[in-house]
Design an enzyme around this catalytic site. Structure first.
Site, mmCIF file in Angstrom:
data_model
loop_
_atom_site.group_PDB
_atom_site.id
_atom_site.type_symbol
_atom_site.label_atom_id
_atom_site.label_comp_id
_atom_site.label_asym_id
_atom_site.label_seq_id
_atom_site.Cartn_x
_atom_site.Cartn_y
_atom_site.Cartn_z
ATOM 1 N N SER A 435 1.965 -1.838 6.743
ATOM 2 C CA SER A 435 1.132 -2.593 5.812
ATOM 3 C C SER A 435 1.841 -3.870 5.371
ATOM 4 O O SER A 435 3.079 -3.921 5.316
ATOM 5 C CB SER A 435 0.877 -1.718 4.587
ATOM 6 N N TYR A 448 4.411 2.984 -1.880
ATOM 7 C CA TYR A 448 3.607 2.741 -0.685
ATOM 8 C C TYR A 448 4.371 1.810 0.269
ATOM 9 O O TYR A 448 4.455 2.041 1.480
ATOM 10 C CB TYR A 448 2.287 2.115 -1.143
#
Ligand code: NAI
Length: 702
Positions: A435, A448
């Site tokens: 990501s 994350y």
């Protein structure tokens, strides 16, 4: 009734149509084939006339026409384009989805055009053909829409390169209609009279079939599978029994223009025909024999990956726990089941798995589902994900753990058992979903981001462990509209960020055509870019062996940080190799061997027994063979704590060192470290690599 603009873009179907060889033969007879083209009429080695496609999607076109709100009293088939992706098998199920893609207004007096696009797949998942039909609606013009200029097709002024004559039987429509188009106009004399015709007329698509046969016989005889594209415009009605001629001009490699005329009047019945032919595109990416696992495939990106893989022939395990966005809740089978149903409706093969990637047992179970259902695993897309955005201080250990468990541990849990299967079969493709948050950082996503960057680390090493088994591992950082981003991206950005834009890159990386291994790619909104860890050229700030001061670092921080001329490394070895030698010394060519060098090499070997460390050789029994490029061969035998050196080749050396004479001299003098020589390919070692390392222990530097 006005045209129904709400039909624009609305999917129609999927329409399923089972067919056997008898349908294909009936069509062939309906468009005039017979004993002279037995390949189209005999089930033994049956070949399919490509225009059969039209007979098989008749229902889709009818439905789309009705949905478009067209006044059926004034409808004519205006233009037709067929694009063939794969040849039509002789039996099976055809699955077609379509939609109205445009309306054009030719004016009140002239009418309207409705363009209907459809795609047809075979039940085996193969995409067969795309149809673009233009329906001409005489009674619907003047609705205030945009107009379309017709694309000119200029026939060459020379006489046609081929002409193919045919005479459809006076009863031709009676046979043709059995393939699906049972409109009264082609069978009922009274109806035809009411419509202003002397008698029932030929189906336009029946004449189209005659023309297709003519094109095949002239341009691809015996090879209907080579037809790539067939387009035309229907211009005049034709009565059955009237002779026709298809006129064909070749206009380039694999391209021709054509038209069909009524031979007696020279009136053009079908006009502006284009025909393209050639071998099946070799570059189509297919997954026909592949089994893919997509985790988190019940929604968002994973769903699109699963659908696209299945469309191109893969058998897919659709894994999804069916939980909430933050991973809370008991989970539900329905997202995975819905995607499986969607794949099956389109004729693909898929099974559901509801296990969580977050545990080792879950990972095992997902891979077992693939093995039980399809016998293997070729492709794994680690995609499952949850979000629990919080700033670092507010992030409690449970949130940290949950996010790391799904993203990073999840990829470990599924990849490990999948890797074992891939290793055994010596083929595999693994995708890590990283990501932008991990690659570049994003407020409120420390956990994350850490997990997503952890996946890059996992990939970096797994690519090295997998490459010798044909396993490639790559990472993709998507941006896509999904429930992940529904409330963080503005609507116009969401609209541009359909997950479909990410899928092409992921599918390529999953395919056997994939060349990258260990690369990271961004994919969003139709943009794709590689991301890499780039290392600036290494800089030494003191003499070798001396520790520089912090002040020296401060003085040079700009230079140290300068990424110009930076490079990427395929592994840590290569980076360490660069550290072992001052950059200025890198890539210096070895000195060419001359007689002086040769004498020096000889001297090294003659001196070798004198540098032997007998006390380090207890129990050692080896033969080191040296092949010195430009200075001959020697071998050194070590047994019973003694060392003997001889010129020539030993019949059974333990290991062989291959090195240029100049590099050999640098190596023994310590100027060229052994590991650096090895890393840069200057020293090549054959045989027992472990025992080759004894050299360092057994000899003192001279
Ligand atoms: P999504 O929420 O639509 O799909 C994720 C799916 O994973 C859900 O269907 C969910 O039920 C499933 N899932 C969650 N935990 C699971 C578990 N323990 N086991 C099995 N399945 C589980 O989200 P989206 O956007 O499709 O995300 C897919 C991947 O792409 C995620 O890894 C996400 O981090 C990543 N990503 C997405 C971005 C975006 O812009 N949408 C941006 C960057 C990365």
């Amino acid at each position: 009734m006005p045209l129904n603009m709400h039909a624009l873009g609305r999917p129609i179907g999927p329409f399923k149509r089972d067919y056997t060889w008898k349908d294909a033969v009936l069509y062939a007879l309906g468009v005039g084939a017979g004993f002279s083209e037995l390949d189209y009429c005999y089930e033994k080695n049956l070949k399919i006339i490509p225009s059969f496609a039209m007979a098989m999607i008749f229902d889709v076109l009818s439905q789309a026409t009705i949905n478009a709100g067209v006044d059926l009293a004034g409808v004519l088939h205006g233009e037709q384009e067929l694009i063939f992706h794969n040849s039509i098998p002789s039996e099976g199920t055809l699955i077609t989805t379509g939609k109205v893609v445009d309306y054009y207004d030719k004016g009140k007096a002239k009418g309207a055009l409705v363009v209907i696009e459809s795609e047809t797949h075979h039940g085996n998942g193969q995409k067969l053909f795309t149809s673009i039909a233009t329906v001409f609606s005489r009674l619907d013009g003047g609705f205030g829409g945009k107009d379309r200029k017709s694309v000119p097709v200029e026939f060459p002024s020379r006489i046609p390169d081929f002409v193919v004559d045919a005479t459809p039987s006076p009863d031709q429509p009676l046979i043709y209609r059995l393939s699906g188009d049972v409109f009264h106009l082609h069978v009922d004399p009274q109806f035809a009279a009411m419509a202003g015709f002397e008698r029932p007329i030929m189906h336009g698509l029946c004449t189209h079939g005659f023309a297709c046969r003519a094109l095949l016989s002239a341009l691809t005889p015996g090879h209907p599978e080579k037809v790539r594209r067939l387009t035309c415009r229907f211009s005049k009605a034709l009565y059955p029994g009237i002779p026709i001629q298809t006129q064909i001009w070749k206009i380039g490699e694999g391209k021709a223009l054509w038209r069909t005329v009524a031979t007696d009047t020279d009136q053009v019945i079908i006009d502006k025909g284009e025909f393209e032919y050639g071998n099946t595109p070799q570059d189509e990416i297919r997954f026909d024999d592949r089994v893919a696992i997509v985790t988190g495939a019940g929604a968002g990106l994973g769903r699109i990956y699963a659908l696209e893989l299945a469309r191109r022939g893969a058998r897919v395990v659709v894994n999804d726990l069916g939980g909430a966005r933050d991973g809370a809740g008991k989970g539900s089978a329905s997202p995975a089941d819905a995607v499986v149903a969607e794949i099956r409706t389109h004729g693909g093969q898929a099974v559901a798995s509801y296990a969580s990637v977050a545990t080792a047992e879950g990972g095992e179970s997902i891979v077992k589902t693939a093995l039980d259902a399809f016998g293997t695993v070729d492709i794994l897309i680690n995609n499952a994900g949850i979000l629990r955005d919080k700033s670092f201080i507010k992030l409690d250990p449970q949130d940290w753990q949950a996010v790391v468990d799904v993203h990073l541990n999840g990829a470990y849990n599924v990849s490990r058992p999948a890797f074992a299967v891939m290793k055994a079969k010596r083929y595999g493709r693994i995708i890590m979903t990283t990501s932008a948050a991990g690659l570049y950082g994003n407020f409120g996503q420390t956990h994350y981001a850490a997990a997503k960057m952890g996946l890059v680390g996992l990939m970096n090493t797994l690519k090295l462990e997998g490459e010798r088994y044909g396993i490639k591992v790559n990472a993709v950082a998507p941006v896509a509209a999904s429930r992940f981003t529904a409330d963080v991206m503005p609507p116009e950005v969401l609209e541009r960020s359909r997950p479909e834009f990410v899928a092409p890159l992921v599918l390529y990386l999953c395919s056997d055509r994939c060349s990258p291994n260990g690369d990271i790619f961004n994919a969003a909104m139709g943009y794709y870019s590689r991301v890499a860890v780039v290392t600036a050229p290494v800089r030494m700030l003191a003499r070798p062996g001396e520790v520089p001061t912090p002040e020296a670092i401060m003085a040079n921080i700009t230079a140290i940080s300068d990424l110009a001329d930076g490079k990427t490394y395929p592994g840590a070895d290569a980076f360490i190799g660069d550290l072992l030698v001052p950059p200025s010394a890198l890539d210096q060519p070895a000195r060419p061997a001359d007689s002086k060098v040769q004498t020096s090499v000889e001297a090294v070997f003659l001196a070798m027994p004198g540098t032997f460390v007998a006390e380090a050789a207890a129990g050692v029994d080896v033969v080191f063979q040296y092949r010195i490029d430009g200075a001959g061969e020697w071998f050194c035998t070590i047994k019973d704590a003694t060392c003997t050196v001889s010129a020539g080749q030993h019949p059974q050396p333990t290991c062989t060192f291959n090195i240029a004479a100049g590099d050999f001299l640098k190596l023994v003098s310590g100027e060229l470290p052994a590991m650096q020589a090895f890393s840069f390919g200057k020293l090549k070692i054959e045989g027992d690599l472990m025992k080759s390392q004894l050299v360092e222990r057994l000899f003192r530097r001279a």
